[in-house]
Design a protein around this motif. Structure first.
Motif, short mmCIF file in Angstrom:
data_model
loop_
_atom_site.label_atom_id
_atom_site.label_comp_id
_atom_site.label_asym_id
_atom_site.label_seq_id
_atom_site.Cartn_x
_atom_site.Cartn_y
_atom_site.Cartn_z
N UNK A 1 -27.88 39.76 -24.61
CA UNK A 1 -29.14 40.28 -24.09
C UNK A 1 -29.20 40.24 -22.57
N UNK A 2 -28.14 39.83 -21.92
CA UNK A 2 -28.10 39.79 -20.46
C UNK A 2 -26.79 40.42 -20.01
N UNK A 3 -26.82 40.98 -18.82
CA UNK A 3 -25.61 41.54 -18.23
C UNK A 3 -25.21 40.70 -17.03
N UNK A 4 -24.18 41.16 -16.35
CA UNK A 4 -23.68 40.39 -15.21
C UNK A 4 -24.70 40.32 -14.08
N UNK A 5 -25.49 41.38 -13.90
CA UNK A 5 -26.53 41.36 -12.86
C UNK A 5 -27.59 40.31 -13.17
N UNK A 6 -27.92 40.15 -14.46
CA UNK A 6 -28.92 39.15 -14.83
C UNK A 6 -28.39 37.74 -14.59
N UNK A 7 -27.14 37.54 -14.84
CA UNK A 7 -26.54 36.24 -14.55
C UNK A 7 -26.57 35.95 -13.05
N UNK A 8 -26.38 36.99 -12.23
CA UNK A 8 -26.47 36.79 -10.78
C UNK A 8 -27.88 36.39 -10.37
N UNK A 9 -28.90 36.95 -11.04
CA UNK A 9 -30.27 36.54 -10.75
C UNK A 9 -30.50 35.07 -11.11
N UNK A 10 -29.91 34.65 -12.22
CA UNK A 10 -30.01 33.23 -12.58
C UNK A 10 -29.29 32.37 -11.56
N UNK A 11 -28.13 32.85 -11.09
CA UNK A 11 -27.37 32.07 -10.12
C UNK A 11 -28.10 31.93 -8.80
N UNK A 12 -28.99 32.88 -8.48
CA UNK A 12 -29.74 32.79 -7.22
C UNK A 12 -30.64 31.58 -7.19
N UNK A 13 -31.01 31.07 -8.36
CA UNK A 13 -31.86 29.89 -8.42
C UNK A 13 -31.05 28.65 -8.77
N UNK A 14 -29.80 28.68 -8.39
CA UNK A 14 -28.91 27.56 -8.72
C UNK A 14 -29.38 26.30 -8.02
N UNK A 15 -29.54 25.26 -8.77
CA UNK A 15 -29.89 23.95 -8.24
C UNK A 15 -29.59 22.94 -9.32
#
Length: 795
Positions: free
Chosen positions: A299-313
């Motif tokens: 249900x997610x693509x690579x762009x969505x994973x990048x959005x999750x990575x932007x909030x990496x902490x």
């Protein structure tokens, strides 16, 4: 080739996937729903989590700084919780490891009975050797610790299939001058993989992708070394794990409604089930990318994973128990911070929910409220009836609640009282040894701290009046404190059933009762009631784990699965087992155990087997046929194994048939018809090989024998020949036993003082004239004595 519908000219569909797509607005709704469930229960369980962390700190004997009643006052770590908990954990682990296998299967139908042994061996190998060396025993240890120390022990059993890239290197001769490099490399690959379905060269022939007949992909990369030799590096995705993987979940990582009696779906048969269960873990960004690339998170693509990575902490603060353990253990909090973006962790919520009237599973990232995957429960975990892959039980159950009493919670109140008394006693000793002093200001003493040492002298005009050292402490109060600690310890032993006798010590006042074996058995029997129930609750978790693994094996076990039997292999058994098809283990089975308190102690098990040997192995049991040689062999073998010895180098089975499992004629026929193999086993019928043979002959003369293939007929004939040999061997053994009994009877009749009896007559010879121990008259005909050497009659 393309197939078309007759008359339509359209190609038939060759694929049909399950519908897994969910509209974006519904995805957001589901993610918010899961996060709300999680936040609400985290708030509701705040006090419970804090109390659990404090109990864990007392169990680990972690101490914080104290400043009461003065800085540096006594802050003793009492080891009662640790020693009792570890004692119970060791008892549970020993009970499991002493059983082989610890859990056994029971077929729901007669036709599936012969599969039980294969199922038991398969699951035991998957648990104790399939996860890696020592991981099975580590898993049992984690289960015991969670069961004893937490309000509930929860096991999550998914099927895990993990792939990793592997590489191997092969060296070849330098590239011949007359050949093109691409042609030379292609020849090497063709020779290496002659049956490949496709070869795809690229990069001027220096890289060749190969697709084998089983759709396995390999990449062959070519390089040259300093000596111009060709190096072929073969890269492939290897399956590093493919099987069931039980996980012991931390109590804080299992979120469910507080008034749930269990973690299964609610319904008419389970009215107090959990409407939802959330499993929390903390995957890295690298793991999320890998699962998205493999298609698991659809249900997610690579762009969505990048959005999750932007909030990496780092989400180390999300796990309260981990944060508390770091603080009390003295671990620096910086250790939990990610060193790289790919190492950043997120909070993943796996929610088992009843949604739109169906049992579903949702994967959600909490920080971004992103729905990663949604599936029906029966798609991920096929079972009949459907059930969540969760198994759990509590140390002491509480009615209507999944969470119960842990051993630490039972001991906590008395532990706190004992700690207060011990700290007060130590502080009182400190005051009595280094009590405060008073001095007269008008005296000659200076207001400073004086260290009292041997032979030290202080100039004072009037020591008796200028300084006063009062005596602190009450000897009677100190004695009362010691008595109170002893009383509290007795209360703890009665409550936890963990006493001196469990540690191999003689309790005060019990020395006379432990002087005889009978007295020891009575004392131990009085201490078995609660441990027996606790042991049964723990084994209930194991039976649930075994049952869930069996359900997964029926759906996901690879064809041609081969494994080695875990544990000790009986003589004559093949240590390797191969399952050609999951249908060989299909069927409805229940799982039970034979563990009891005797399994928790090697000494108790040895004593029990020794008593059985004295009772069963005696002439009366042998003459009545109750104890057979094979039964005596198995009992002696178990007795030697109870001492941890390899008994196969000391004893051997009476006959080769005693070293193989027992099977009926019906099971032998089933093995030939279904598995196309010669049965391995000894006859189980009461009549022995003769009755076994009669059943085989009856089947051969029946109409059903005509359904066998030519190969199965040959297998049946081979097994029939083996059975006929067993019949002859049994007949020979019976004849020898009869002769031995007759010889023994003759010896008993011929002993000194026994009445003389005629020896048994041989039908083909005349009766013997003389009796036992009598000499024949040499003058008689055919006597052959010295007076008549020729045996002729005297005139």
């Amino acid at each position: 080739m393309t197939y078309t519908d007759a008359g339509s000219g359209t190609a038939k569909r060759r694929t049909r996937r399950r519908k897994t797509s969910i509209p974006p607005e519904e995805q957001s709704e589901i993610a918010n729903r899961v996060v709300k469930f999680y936040n609400d229960e985290i708030i509701n369980r705040k006090n419970e989590r804090e109390a659990r962390l404090q109990r864990y700190a007392k169990y680990r004997m972690w101490r914080s700084e104290t400043d009461w009643p003065w800085p540096g006052a006594s802050n003793t770590a009492i080891p009662d919780m640790a020693q009792s908990s570890m004692r119970v954990q060791d008892t549970l682990v020993n009970a499991v490891m002493s059983q082989n296998p610890p859990v056994i299967s029971n077929a729901g139908s007669k036709a599936d009975e012969e599969k039980q042994d294969t199922i038991d061996r398969l699951i035991q190998a998957q648990v104790f050797t399939g996860m890696g060396l020592g991981e099975g025993e580590r898993l049992i240890g984690e289960m015991a610790e969670s069961f004893v120390n937490d309000p509930a022990c929860t096991i999550f059993i998914p099927w895990v299939r993990e792939k990793r890239k592997t590489a191997s290197i092969e060296i070849y001769d330098p590239i011949p001058d007359e050949l093109d490099p691409a042609d030379y490399f292609f020849g090497i690959v063709r020779k290496k993989y002659p049956g490949a379905r496709r070869y795809d060269p690229s990069a001027a022939g220096w890289v060749i992708d190969v697709t084998l007949a089983d759709d396995t992909n390999k990449r062959c990369c070519f390089y040259t070394d300093e000596d111009d030799q060709v190096e072929m590096v073969i890269e492939a995705d290897a399956v590093v794990f493919d099987g069931p993987r039980p996980f012991v979940k931390d109590y804080d990582d299992v979120i469910f409604p507080a008034r749930s009696a269990n973690l299964q779906m609610p319904g008419p048969s389970n009215p107090n089930g959990a409407t939802f269960v959330i499993l929390r873990d903390f995957p890295t960004l690298s793991e999320l990318r890998k699962l998205q690339a493999s298609g698991f998170y659809d249900l997610v693509d690579e762009a969505k994973i990048d959005e999750i990575a932007a909030k990496a902490s780092s989400t180390a603060a999300e796990s309260e128990s981990a944060q508390q353990k770091d603080t009390l253990a003295g671990t620096q909090s910086e250790v939990a911070k990610p060193k790289d973006t790919d190492h950043a962790r997120f909070t993943r919520l796996v929610c088992f929910d009843v949604y739109d009237g169906e049992d579903k599973i949702f994967w959600v990232i909490k920080e971004t409220r992103t729905l990663l995957k949604a599936r029906l429960l029966i798609d991920m975990y096929p079972a009949n009836p459907p059930r969540r892959p969760l198994v759990g039980e509590s140390f002491v159950p509480v009615g209507g609640r999944y969470s119960g009493w842990s051993l630490l919670e039972i001991m906590e109140s008395m532990h706190d009282t004992m700690k207060v008394i011990v700290d007060q006693s130590i502080n009182a000793h400190d005051l009595s040894i280094a009590s405060p002093m008073f001095y007269r200001p008008a005296g000659g003493m200076n207001p400073e701290v004086l260290r009292v040492e041997p032979y030290s002298m202080f100039p004072l005009q009037n020591p008796q009046q200028d300084i006063n050292v009062p005596q602190f402490g009450n000897p009677q109060a100190m004695g009362a404190s010691l008595n109170m600690i002893s009383i509290l310890g007795t209360w703890q032993e009665k409550l936890t059933m963990v006493s001196d006798i469990n540690y191999g010590q003689i309790a005060p006042g019990s020395s006379s009762a432990l002087r005889t074996i009978g007295g020891m058995s009575i004392v131990q029997g009085q201490n078995e009631a609660r441990p027996e129930r606790i042991l049964r609750r723990f084994f209930t978790i194991l039976t649930g784990v075994w049952g869930q693994i069996h359900q997964l094996n029926q759906s996901f076990l690879p064809k041609g699965k081969q494994f080695r039997i875990a544990g000790v292999v009986a003589p004559g058994d093949d240590p390797y087992v191969k399952i050609q098809n999951p249908e060989e283990i299909a069927g409805e089975y229940s799982f039970t155990f034979d563990a009891n308190v005797l399994n928790t102690s090697k000494a108790s098990l040895q004593a029990a087997l020794e008593s059985l040997m004295r009772t069963y192995i005696n002439p009366l049991m042998m003459q009545m046929g109750i104890m057979t040689p094979s039964g005596a062999y198995r009992l002696a073998r178990d007795y030697g194994r109870a001492y941890g010895q390899n008994v196969d180098q000391y004893i051997k089975p009476p006959t080769p048939a005693d070293a193989v499992p027992r099977i009926t004629a019906e099971e032998a026929i089933y093995s030939i018809v279904v598995h196309n193999q010669v049965p391995s086993g000894a006859p189980l019928e009461a009549g022995g090989a003769q009755e076994h043979l009669q059943k085989l002959v009856g089947f051969m003369n029946s109409d059903n024998f005509g359904h066998l293939t030519s190969q199965q007929v040959e297998l049946f004939r081979a097994y029939l020949s083996q059975t006929q040999k067993r019949v002859a061997q049994e007949a020979q053994a019976q004849a020898l036993q009869a002769q031995a009994a007759q010889f023994q009877q003759q010896r008993m009749q011929g002993r000194p003082g026994a009445p003389a009896q005629n020896a048994p007559q041989v039908p083909s010879q005349p009766p013997q004239i003389s009796g036992p121990n009598e000499m024949m008259n040499e003058t008689l005909p055919s006597a052959g004595g010295g007076a008549n050497p020729n045996g002729a009659a005297n005139p």
